[in-house]
Design an enzyme around this catalytic site. Structure first.
Site, mmCIF file in Angstrom:
data_model
loop_
_atom_site.group_PDB
_atom_site.id
_atom_site.type_symbol
_atom_site.label_atom_id
_atom_site.label_comp_id
_atom_site.label_asym_id
_atom_site.label_seq_id
_atom_site.Cartn_x
_atom_site.Cartn_y
_atom_site.Cartn_z
ATOM 1 N N THR A 17 0.976 -1.480 0.039
ATOM 2 C CA THR A 17 0.174 0.273 0.225
ATOM 3 C C THR A 17 1.047 0.803 0.001
ATOM 4 O O THR A 17 0.633 2.260 0.328
ATOM 5 C CB THR A 17 -0.986 -0.044 1.587
ATOM 6 O OG1 THR A 17 -0.038 -0.369 2.376
ATOM 7 C CG2 THR A 17 -2.298 -1.159 1.186
ATOM 8 N N GLY A 18 1.859 1.267 0.052
ATOM 9 C CA GLY A 18 3.261 2.307 -0.096
ATOM 10 C C GLY A 18 3.696 2.711 -1.558
ATOM 11 O O GLY A 18 2.981 2.005 -2.572
ATOM 12 N N GLU A 20 5.871 2.985 -2.775
ATOM 13 C CA GLU A 20 7.632 1.911 -3.419
ATOM 14 C C GLU A 20 6.969 0.723 -3.807
ATOM 15 O O GLU A 20 6.614 -0.367 -5.258
ATOM 16 C CB GLU A 20 8.174 2.015 -3.524
ATOM 17 C CG GLU A 20 9.422 3.239 -3.469
ATOM 18 C CD GLU A 20 10.690 3.302 -2.991
ATOM 19 O OE1 GLU A 20 11.120 2.016 -3.132
ATOM 20 O OE2 GLU A 20 11.027 3.907 -2.624
ATOM 21 N N ILE A 98 14.235 -5.757 -1.187
ATOM 22 C CA ILE A 98 14.611 -4.868 -1.521
ATOM 23 C C ILE A 98 15.433 -3.106 -1.195
ATOM 24 O O ILE A 98 15.827 -2.922 -1.755
ATOM 25 C CB ILE A 98 13.516 -3.966 -2.562
ATOM 26 C CG1 ILE A 98 12.924 -5.097 -3.294
ATOM 27 C CG2 ILE A 98 13.750 -2.990 -3.276
ATOM 28 C CD1 ILE A 98 13.705 -6.325 -4.135
ATOM 29 N N THR A 99 14.957 -3.247 0.644
ATOM 30 C CA THR A 99 15.069 -2.327 0.533
ATOM 31 C C THR A 99 16.428 -1.609 1.300
ATOM 32 O O THR A 99 17.245 -3.157 0.932
ATOM 33 C CB THR A 99 14.403 -2.719 2.731
ATOM 34 O OG1 THR A 99 12.915 -2.425 2.413
ATOM 35 C CG2 THR A 99 14.572 -1.324 3.123
ATOM 36 N N GLU A 100 17.056 -0.735 1.177
ATOM 37 C CA GLU A 100 18.588 -0.704 1.832
ATOM 38 C C GLU A 100 18.557 0.287 2.481
ATOM 39 O O GLU A 100 17.380 0.766 3.660
ATOM 40 C CB GLU A 100 19.344 0.509 0.430
ATOM 41 C CG GLU A 100 18.771 1.602 0.372
ATOM 42 C CD GLU A 100 19.155 2.310 -0.857
ATOM 43 O OE1 GLU A 100 20.272 2.632 -1.251
ATOM 44 O OE2 GLU A 100 18.111 2.895 -1.774
ATOM 45 N N TYR A 161 21.971 -5.024 -14.625
ATOM 46 C CA TYR A 161 21.514 -4.761 -16.141
ATOM 47 C C TYR A 161 22.021 -4.860 -17.508
ATOM 48 O O TYR A 161 21.913 -5.249 -18.434
ATOM 49 C CB TYR A 161 20.834 -3.819 -16.137
ATOM 50 C CG TYR A 161 20.244 -3.201 -14.427
ATOM 51 C CD1 TYR A 161 19.195 -4.462 -13.930
ATOM 52 C CD2 TYR A 161 19.773 -2.311 -14.507
ATOM 53 C CE1 TYR A 161 18.170 -4.059 -13.433
ATOM 54 C CE2 TYR A 161 19.074 -1.908 -13.253
ATOM 55 C CZ TYR A 161 18.548 -3.071 -12.584
ATOM 56 O OH TYR A 161 17.690 -2.567 -11.188
ATOM 57 N N GLU A 211 33.003 -7.209 -6.859
ATOM 58 C CA GLU A 211 33.198 -6.172 -6.152
ATOM 59 C C GLU A 211 34.210 -6.027 -5.544
ATOM 60 O O GLU A 211 34.492 -6.713 -4.719
ATOM 61 C CB GLU A 211 32.569 -4.626 -6.142
ATOM 62 C CG GLU A 211 31.359 -5.490 -4.872
ATOM 63 C CD GLU A 211 30.272 -4.098 -4.730
ATOM 64 O OE1 GLU A 211 29.467 -3.394 -5.858
ATOM 65 O OE2 GLU A 211 29.883 -4.752 -3.717
ATOM 66 N N HIS A 249 28.325 0.617 -2.567
ATOM 67 C CA HIS A 249 27.796 -0.457 -1.248
ATOM 68 C C HIS A 249 28.521 -0.461 0.365
ATOM 69 O O HIS A 249 30.095 0.074 0.092
ATOM 70 C CB HIS A 249 27.525 -1.693 -1.656
ATOM 71 C CG HIS A 249 26.627 -2.044 -2.883
ATOM 72 N ND1 HIS A 249 27.261 -3.498 -4.228
ATOM 73 C CD2 HIS A 249 25.617 -1.491 -3.365
ATOM 74 C CE1 HIS A 249 26.211 -3.024 -4.981
ATOM 75 N NE2 HIS A 249 25.052 -2.026 -4.830
#
Length: 291
Positions: A17-18, A20, A98-100, A161, A211, A249
């Site tokens: 419901t947010g 994003e 997904i949250t950072e 990507y 990385e 990161h």
């Protein structure tokens, strides 16, 4: 075939419901993903996504009533670790966060609980999982991918990507694309996913993008040498990063001599991985090593 996610996966979105959560839930549904519900405490009984997706108060309700087996998390950082634990407690087999910006101590606790429950976590701070032409759970742009036989594992969202684009440009498709996240504490390592791709009969080759910082790529390279029969193409981002400085990161900080880009690339080569100097070389390198 694919790993982790396919057209039969039943996806719920925690935080649907947010802004994003609702946007990306719609994108996942539009791509073909089977979004069977959302979770927002206190909003159970409502609907989302043009009124055709039910909202539940808890993951346990979504699991029981909608048969959810994948949870996609778009919850603010302060609450995201608890959201992971809730999903794990409900027995959701695959959790994609997904949250950072989740505090490291919170993630240490959440990861321990995930392992105790015997479920799989991808992320946090990641773009999610995409199985071309079947389903996506995350924020990857599905239109750039193509169904095929190359597995992709990456710490970096944007380089995921780019790798997909280079593979498609070389005429190759992907079995599953996985962004594992670049935080110091993440749910699934490169070794975890290399094992799954090695076991997948229709994945012919693997791309692994790492990385600077940490030991994960080194452990993965040694695993490839001992356990992976399929050709692996690798790239390490961060060759120009200043020593001792965290780049991008949270996990990208060199703590030892073997954690620099050059050192990791050398170890990967020694372990039989086809290392490229630029992401632009990924597609053609994979193609040249197939068969």
């Amino acid at each position: 075939m694919s790993i982790l996610l396919n057209k039969d996966s039943r996806i719920i979105v925690q935080g649907i419901t947010g802004s994003e959560g609702s946007f990306h839930a719609q994108q996942c549904q539009d791509y073909g993903g089977n979004v069977v519900g959302g979770v927002t405490p206190g909003k159970g009984g409502q609907t989302a996504l043009t009124d055709n997706v039910p909202v539940f108060d808890s993951c346990a309700d979504a699991r029981k009533e909608a048969g959810a087996n994948v949870s996609l998390i778009f919850v603010p950082a302060a609450f995201a670790a608890d959201a992971i634990k809730e999903s794990a407690h409900a027995g959701i087999e695959l959790i994609i966060c997904i949250t950072e910006g989740i505090p490291v101590n919170d993630m240490v606790s959440a990861l321990a609980y995930v392992k105790h429950q015997g479920v799989r976590l991808i992320g946090p701070n990641c773009p999610g999982v995409l199985t071309p032409d079947e389903a996506k759970a995350g924020i990857m742009p599905g239109f750039i991918a193509r169904k095929g036989s190359i597995g992709v594992i990456s710490k970096s969202g944007t380089l995921t990507y780019e790798a997909v684009h280079q593979l498609v440009a070389a005429g190759l498709g992907q079995s599953t694309c996985i962004g594992i996240g670049g935080d110091p504490v993440i749910g699934s390592s490169m070794v975890d996913l290399l094992e799954l791709f090695e076991q997948d009969a229709e994945t012919e080759a693997i791309v692994m993008i790492g990385e600077i910082g940490g030991q994960m790529e080194i452990e993965a390279a040694r695993y490839v040498k001992d356990h992976v029969s399929k050709p692996v193409t690798g790239f390490i981002a961060g060759r120009t990063a200043p020593a001792g400085r965290r780049m991008g990161h949270a996990g990208a900080i060199v703590g030892g001599e073997d954690e620099s880009a050059a050192a990791k690339m050398g170890i990967m080569r020694d372990c039989g991985i086809h290392v490229v100097e630029s992401p632009a070389d990924i597609g053609n390198t994979v193609k040249s090593n197939l068969g």
